[in-house]
Design a protein around this motif. Structure first.
Motif, mmCIF file in Angstrom:
data_model
loop_
_atom_site.group_PDB
_atom_site.id
_atom_site.type_symbol
_atom_site.label_atom_id
_atom_site.label_comp_id
_atom_site.label_asym_id
_atom_site.label_seq_id
_atom_site.Cartn_x
_atom_site.Cartn_y
_atom_site.Cartn_z
ATOM 1 N N UNK A 63 -5.927 -1.306 -29.507
ATOM 2 C CA UNK A 63 -5.207 -0.120 -29.051
ATOM 3 C C UNK A 63 -3.789 -0.428 -28.556
ATOM 4 N N UNK A 64 -3.363 -1.676 -28.690
ATOM 5 C CA UNK A 64 -1.990 -2.042 -28.338
ATOM 6 C C UNK A 64 -1.814 -2.640 -26.959
ATOM 7 N N UNK A 65 -2.864 -2.624 -26.139
ATOM 8 C CA UNK A 65 -2.753 -3.212 -24.801
ATOM 9 C C UNK A 65 -2.715 -4.734 -24.898
ATOM 10 N N UNK A 66 -2.157 -5.337 -23.876
ATOM 11 C CA UNK A 66 -2.178 -6.791 -23.756
ATOM 12 C C UNK A 66 -3.596 -7.218 -23.370
ATOM 13 N N UNK A 113 -7.476 -17.124 -33.120
ATOM 14 C CA UNK A 113 -7.738 -16.326 -34.320
ATOM 15 C C UNK A 113 -6.508 -15.504 -34.718
ATOM 16 N N UNK A 114 -5.360 -15.835 -34.107
ATOM 17 C CA UNK A 114 -4.091 -15.154 -34.376
ATOM 18 C C UNK A 114 -4.129 -13.666 -34.031
ATOM 19 N N UNK A 115 -4.871 -13.335 -32.989
ATOM 20 C CA UNK A 115 -4.869 -11.981 -32.445
ATOM 21 C C UNK A 115 -4.086 -12.035 -31.139
#
Length: 57
Positions: free
Chosen positions: A29-32, A22-24
């Motif tokens: 929150x920026x975490x991997x 889904x191209x996320x």
């Protein structure tokens, strides 16, 4: 590695795979993705999918 641990890792990797399709590429929150719990990943996938079927993972 126990069978339960392998199964949980497979489930988490499958969710991550779906998010990548889904191209996320990161949590909101920026975490991997690997830093997130399976529950958090499911929540992101559900909120991005708009499909009730994915919300029941």
């Amino acid at each position: 590695m126990s069978e339960i641990t392998k199964q949980k890792n497979n489930t988490k990797s499958e969710i991550i795979d779906a998010l990548l399709h889904k191209n996320l590429y990161k949590m909101p929150d920026g975490r991997q993705f690997y830093e997130a719990t399976e529950k958090e990943l499911k929540h992101v996938l559900c909120s991005q999918s708009g499909s009730e079927n994915l919300c029941t993972l």
